[in-house]
Design a protein around this motif. Structure first.
Motif: not given
Length: 81
Positions: A1-8, A21-26, A45-48
């Motif tokens: 599933t495509p996911l939009s986000g912003v890396m800073t 910032d992965a939107g709804t993923m956190g 770091e990701h929760p998984e």
């Protein structure tokens, strides 16, 4: 599933900081950045578990891959200045 986000990512070699910032993923903190020519590796770091992105830039556009545990996928985007 495509996911939009912003890396800073900000800073200078050896002391980059940032977030993904992965939107709804956190929002995930950037823990390390390595740059070699037009290639960039980002550790986060990701929760998984550890999340790694490997990007290659051509002008302001990039393509690459992400790896999270046993999962992986492709990533593409455009740099904002």
């Amino acid at each position: 599933t495509p996911l939009s986000g912003v890396m800073t990512i900000r800073g200078t070699p050896g002391s980059y900081t940032g977030s993904i910032d992965a939107g709804t993923m956190g929002v995930f903190p950037v823990k390390g950045v390595t740059v070699s020519g037009q290639a960039m590796t980002i550790a986060s770091e990701h929760p998984e578990g550890p999340l790694e992105l490997r990007l290659t830039f051509v002008g302001d556009e990039f393509t690459g891959s992400w790896h999270l545990g046993t999962e992986s996928g492709e990533v593409a985007g455009k740099r904002k200045r």
